[in-house]
Design an enzyme around this catalytic site. Structure first.
Site, PDB file in Angstrom:
ATOM      1  N   HIS A   1       4.872  -8.469  -4.445  1.00  0.00           N
ATOM      2  CA  HIS A   1       3.493  -8.760  -4.014  1.00  0.00           C
ATOM      3  C   HIS A   1       3.042 -10.182  -4.356  1.00  0.00           C
ATOM      4  CE1 HIS A   1       2.129  -4.610  -3.066  1.00  0.00           C
ATOM      5  NE2 HIS A   1       3.066  -4.261  -3.937  1.00  0.00           N
TER       6      HIS A   1
ATOM      7  N   CYS B   1       6.099  -5.346   0.389  1.00  0.00           N
ATOM      8  CA  CYS B   1       6.257  -4.007  -0.197  1.00  0.00           C
ATOM      9  C   CYS B   1       6.166  -2.913   0.886  1.00  0.00           C
ATOM     10  CB  CYS B   1       5.243  -3.828  -1.329  1.00  0.00           C
ATOM     11  SG  CYS B   1       5.764  -2.553  -2.485  1.00  0.00           S
TER      12      CYS B   1
ATOM     13  N   ILE C   1       5.710  -3.049  -7.530  1.00  0.00           N
ATOM     14  CA  ILE C   1       4.909  -1.837  -7.759  1.00  0.00           C
ATOM     15  C   ILE C   1       5.453  -0.718  -6.855  1.00  0.00           C
ATOM     16  CG2 ILE C   1       2.590  -0.841  -7.741  1.00  0.00           C
ATOM     17  CD1 ILE C   1       1.539  -3.822  -7.749  1.00  0.00           C
ATOM     18  N   ARG C   2       6.097   0.253  -7.446  1.00  0.00           N
ATOM     19  CA  ARG C   2       6.754   1.335  -6.680  1.00  0.00           C
ATOM     20  C   ARG C   2       7.452   0.712  -5.449  1.00  0.00           C
ATOM     21  NH1 ARG C   2       3.792   4.692  -4.348  1.00  0.00           N
ATOM     22  NH2 ARG C   2       1.869   3.514  -4.464  1.00  0.00           N
TER      23      ARG C   2
ATOM     24  N   GLY D   1       0.864  -1.179   0.000  1.00  0.00           N
ATOM     25  CA  GLY D   1       0.000   0.000   0.000  1.00  0.00           C
ATOM     26  C   GLY D   1       0.892   1.218   0.000  1.00  0.00           C
ATOM     27  N   GLU D   2       0.705   2.059   0.998  1.00  0.00           N
ATOM     28  CA  GLU D   2       1.529   3.262   1.113  1.00  0.00           C
ATOM     29  C   GLU D   2       2.024   3.333   2.552  1.00  0.00           C
ATOM     30  OE1 GLU D   2       2.900   5.564  -0.875  1.00  0.00           O
ATOM     31  OE2 GLU D   2       3.667   6.202   1.071  1.00  0.00           O
ATOM     32  N   SER D   3       3.336   3.138   2.724  1.00  0.00           N
ATOM     33  CA  SER D   3       3.867   2.997   4.082  1.00  0.00           C
ATOM     34  C   SER D   3       3.644   4.241   4.939  1.00  0.00           C
ATOM     35  CB  SER D   3       5.360   2.649   4.029  1.00  0.00           C
ATOM     36  OG  SER D   3       6.074   3.607   3.270  1.00  0.00           O
TER      37      SER D   3
ATOM     38  N   GLU E   1       0.783 -11.816  -3.147  1.00  0.00           N
ATOM     39  CA  GLU E   1      -0.672 -11.967  -2.936  1.00  0.00           C
ATOM     40  C   GLU E   1      -1.488 -11.723  -4.200  1.00  0.00           C
ATOM     41  OE1 GLU E   1       1.247  -9.582  -1.892  1.00  0.00           O
ATOM     42  OE2 GLU E   1       0.261  -7.628  -2.044  1.00  0.00           O
TER      43      GLU E   1
ATOM     44  N   ARG F   1      12.726   3.412  -0.152  1.00  0.00           N
ATOM     45  CA  ARG F   1      11.384   3.447  -0.758  1.00  0.00           C
ATOM     46  C   ARG F   1      11.496   3.798  -2.245  1.00  0.00           C
ATOM     47  NH1 ARG F   1       8.091   7.773   1.150  1.00  0.00           N
ATOM     48  NH2 ARG F   1       6.268   6.694   0.345  1.00  0.00           N
TER      49      ARG F   1
HETATM   50  N1  GLN Z   1       5.896   3.013  -2.537  1.00  0.00           N
HETATM   51  C1  GLN Z   1       5.071   2.494  -1.464  1.00  0.00           C
HETATM   52  C2  GLN Z   1       5.551   2.981  -0.111  1.00  0.00           C
HETATM   53  O1  GLN Z   1       6.490   3.690  -0.020  1.00  0.00           O
HETATM   54  C3  GLN Z   1       5.056   0.993  -1.467  1.00  0.00           C
HETATM   55  C4  GLN Z   1       4.330   0.482  -2.696  1.00  0.00           C
HETATM   56  C5  GLN Z   1       3.605  -0.815  -2.497  1.00  0.00           C
HETATM   57  O2  GLN Z   1       3.346  -1.270  -1.380  1.00  0.00           O
HETATM   58  N2  GLN Z   1       3.212  -1.382  -3.597  1.00  0.00           N
HETATM   59  O3  GLN Z   1       4.985   2.641   0.861  1.00  0.00           O
END
Ligand code: GLN
Length: 203
Positions: A182, A87, A145-146, A55-57, A184, A116
Site C-alpha cells: 500500500h 493489494c 495488510i492481508r 480493500g476487500e477484493s 498510498e 489472496r
Molecule cells: N485480503 C484482501 C483481499 O483479498 C486484500 C487486503 C488489502 O487490500 N489490504 O482482497
C-alpha cells in the site's frame, strides 16, 4: 497530437466502490493531479488512468458487477487504459486468483496468478523495505495488510520488486501495474509518480 493533448487534460480516476480510495485520491492531489472518484461507467470514459485501491477484493468484485462497472472496466483494460492496482486492486487485475471466495471474479488483464491472504493469519500485516530499481536507490517502505503475493507470471510481465525470499510483490505489464502492498499510506509518493508518468506517456 490532438489525442495526446486530450489525455493530458483528463483526470486520473480512483475506483471508489470500497477500500482506501480516499488515500489514493489524496496522493494524486498531492502530486498536482486532478483526481476523480469513479463509481459509474460514465465516469470511466473521462479518465486518463485508473487506480484500483486496497480493500476487500470479493466486495469490490460484487459491487463492480452490481453497479455495471465490471464489463466497462474490462473493456477499458483491453483498450489500453493504464491501471494501477494496490493489494485488493492487484487481485482485481490478476487473470487468475487463488483462494478466492466462491464465485469471486477479477477484471483480469495482468497475466499473473496471485494468492489472496498469502502471508496467513500468523503474519496478517507487516512492513519492510523493498529495493525497487525502477524507483531509484532509496528503498521503498512497503506496508503489507492481508496481502496477496504473485505466484507466477507470464512472459510479458515484469517483476518490479521482490521480497528477500524471492516472492514477487510488484509487477508491470504493458499499461498495467500492481503492488501487493500500500504505497498510498506511507507518504512515499514514488509509486504514484511512476504510475502518473506511465499514464501521461501512454497516449
Ligand atoms: N485480503 C484482501 C483481499 O483479498 C486484500 C487486503 C488489502 O487490500 N489490504 O482482497
Amino acid at each position: 497530437m490532438a489525442g495526446k493533448h486530450l489525455v493530458d487534460q483528463l483526470p486520473i480516476g480512483v475506483l471508489a466502490l470500497q477500500g482506501d480510495f480516499r488515500e489514493h485520491l489524496h496522493v494524486l492531489q498531492q502530486l498536482g493531479e486532478t483526481a476523480v472518484a469513479v463509481k459509474t461507467p460514465e465516469q470511466l470514459e473521462h479518465i486518463a488512468g485508473l487506480i484500483i485501491p486496497g480493500g476487500e477484493s470479493s466486495v469490490i468484485d460484487k459491487l463492480a458487477r452490481l453497479y455495471g462497472l465490471a464489463g466497462p472496466i474490462r473493456s477499458a483494460i483491453s483498450g489500453g487504459l493504464p491501471v494501477y492496482g494496490t493489494c485488493a486492486g492487484l487481485i482485481m487485475l490478476a487473470d487468475t486468483v487463488l483462494d478466492a471466495i466462491e464465485g469471486q471474479q477479477s477484471f483480469g488483464g495482468l497475466d499473473i496468478v496471485v494468492r489472496r491472504n498469502a502471508f496467513g493469519s500468523q503474519t496478517d500485516s507487516f512492513e519492510t523495505d523493498l529495493v525497487v530499481p525502477e524507483l531509484g536507490e532509496v528503498p521503498v517502505r512497503a506496508v503489507f495488510i492481508r496481502a496477496p503475493v504473485v505466484i507466477s507470471m507470464g512472459p510479458d510481465v515484469r517483476a518490479l520488486a521482490t521480497l528477500d525470499d524471492g516472492r514477487v510483490v510488484a509487477v508491470a505489464q504493458g499499461t498495467l501495474m500492481g503492488t501487493s502492498f500500500h504505497p498510498e499510506i506511507t507518504g512515499d509518493t514514488r509509486f504514484h509518480e511512476y504510475f502518473v508518468s506511465r499514464v501521461r506517456s501512454s497516449s
